[in-house]
Design a protein around this motif. Structure first.
Motif, short mmCIF file in Angstrom:
data_model
loop_
_atom_site.label_atom_id
_atom_site.label_comp_id
_atom_site.label_asym_id
_atom_site.label_seq_id
_atom_site.Cartn_x
_atom_site.Cartn_y
_atom_site.Cartn_z
N ARG A 1 23.19 40.95 38.66
CA ARG A 1 22.12 39.78 38.77
C ARG A 1 22.61 38.82 37.45
O ARG A 1 21.96 38.99 36.74
N MET A 2 23.33 37.53 37.97
CA MET A 2 23.52 36.59 36.93
C MET A 2 23.62 35.20 37.53
O MET A 2 23.77 35.11 38.60
N PRO A 3 23.31 34.24 36.68
CA PRO A 3 23.56 32.93 37.16
C PRO A 3 24.93 32.11 37.69
O PRO A 3 25.63 33.09 37.26
N ARG A 4 24.99 31.34 38.16
CA ARG A 4 26.15 30.73 39.04
C ARG A 4 26.91 31.56 40.19
O ARG A 4 26.95 31.21 40.95
N ARG A 5 27.06 32.80 39.38
CA ARG A 5 27.68 33.78 40.54
C ARG A 5 27.08 35.19 40.09
O ARG A 5 27.23 35.68 38.91
N ASP A 6 26.96 35.94 41.24
CA ASP A 6 26.40 37.04 40.87
C ASP A 6 27.93 38.25 40.75
O ASP A 6 28.90 37.91 40.98
N GLY A 7 27.23 39.39 40.12
CA GLY A 7 28.48 40.11 39.72
C GLY A 7 29.01 40.88 40.86
O GLY A 7 30.32 41.26 40.78
N VAL A 8 28.35 41.00 42.28
CA VAL A 8 29.14 41.83 43.20
C VAL A 8 30.17 40.91 43.62
O VAL A 8 31.30 41.29 44.18
N SER A 9 29.77 39.58 44.09
CA SER A 9 30.96 38.86 44.57
C SER A 9 32.14 38.45 43.63
O SER A 9 33.34 38.41 43.91
N ALA A 10 31.65 38.46 42.22
CA ALA A 10 32.67 38.53 41.23
C ALA A 10 33.57 39.63 41.18
O ALA A 10 34.78 39.61 41.03
N ALA A 11 33.10 40.77 41.37
CA ALA A 11 33.79 42.07 41.29
C ALA A 11 34.93 41.93 42.56
O ALA A 11 36.06 42.69 42.06
N ALA A 12 34.82 41.14 43.70
CA ALA A 12 36.05 41.30 44.40
C ALA A 12 37.26 40.59 44.00
O ALA A 12 38.43 41.31 44.22
N GLU A 13 36.95 39.60 43.23
CA GLU A 13 38.34 38.95 42.49
C GLU A 13 38.78 39.81 41.46
O GLU A 13 39.75 39.80 41.27
N ILE A 14 37.69 40.33 40.60
CA ILE A 14 38.10 40.70 39.15
C ILE A 14 38.83 42.08 39.48
O ILE A 14 39.84 42.52 39.00
N ALA A 15 38.32 43.11 40.69
CA ALA A 15 38.95 43.94 40.91
C ALA A 15 40.50 44.16 41.41
O ALA A 15 41.20 45.19 41.42
N LEU A 16 40.90 42.92 41.65
CA LEU A 16 42.36 42.58 41.77
C LEU A 16 43.29 42.85 40.73
O LEU A 16 44.27 43.28 40.89
N THR A 17 42.99 42.95 39.54
CA THR A 17 43.68 43.14 38.28
C THR A 17 43.18 43.80 37.27
O THR A 17 43.87 44.33 36.51
#
Length: 215
Positions: free
Chosen positions: A58-74
């Motif tokens: 739970r974080m502002p602007r963008r939550d960690g779960v939705s960010a994980a989908a992009e981050i996990a690519l690299t």
């Protein structure tokens, strides 16, 4: 070998400072940066290419779960949060997280070991996270058949041990195999299941067992 590079992401500055302090104690880990929201985490992951990203939910602007989908690519993703909601945990793993630790449910040494394990391609989960992946337990512990995932009997046995959290060496000892043979089996398991990490394989295993109970 070079230290494992880590990006720490949490909207609480005190938590970030504490995590940096814990990780700095290990010569095998190098913290390369910090982010305070999911959007910034994605930006820094692209710029810094860390081996592992410690990611709050739970974080502002963008939550960690939705960010994980992009981050996990690299980069490998290890969720590190106070959130124990089962649906959030399952969604994070589906998004590509290699592990899920809940604050207060692990020791400092567990964090260092978890980061190194995730960097090597293993998964690490708090007990509550494993419960989420297993699904709600049945009222009585009735035996269930192993899910049919297209694996051989030996591969199914090894996948079940992976789901129990055993390392390659421990699986080799349990099955009276060489560690190299275990690694070969795991590579074939991943190829058959179409997954890249232990966490993805564990998620498929537990979903299969849960569906088996529901039939």
């Amino acid at each position: 070998m070079r230290p494992v590079s880590v990006l720490v992401v949490d909207d609480n500055s005190s938590v970030r400072a504490g995590l940096r302090g814990l990780l700095a104690a290990s010569p095998d880990i190098h913290v390369v940066g910090e982010a305070w929201d999911g959007e910034r985490a994605v930006e820094l992951t692209r710029a810094l290419q860390p081996d592992v990203v410690l990611l709050d939910v739970r974080m502002p602007r963008r939550d960690g779960v939705s960010a994980a989908a992009e981050i996990a690519l690299t980069s490998k993703v290890l969720m590190l949060t106070f959130t124990e909601d089962h649906e959030v945990i399952r969604t994070a793993v589906d998004a590509g997280a290699s592990g899920y630790l809940v604050h207060g449910a692990f020791q400092p040494d567990d964090l260092v070991g978890g980061v190194l394990a995730v960097a090597r391609g293993s998964g690490i989960f708090s007990v509550g996270a494993l419960d989420a992946l297993r699904g709600s337990p049945a009222p009585a512990p009735e035996p269930t058949e192993a899910p049919d995932l297209g694996l051989s009997t030996r591969q199914t046995e090894i996948l079940e041990l992976i789901a129990e959290g055993l390392s390659n060496g421990e699986i080799a000892d349990r099955c009276f195999l060489s560690e190299k043979t275990v690694k070969n089996h795991i590579n074939r398991i991943f190829a058959t299941l179409g997954v890249r990490t232990r966490s993805e394989a564990i998620a498929l295993w537990f979903r299969g067992r849960t569906q088996g109970r529901g039939r």
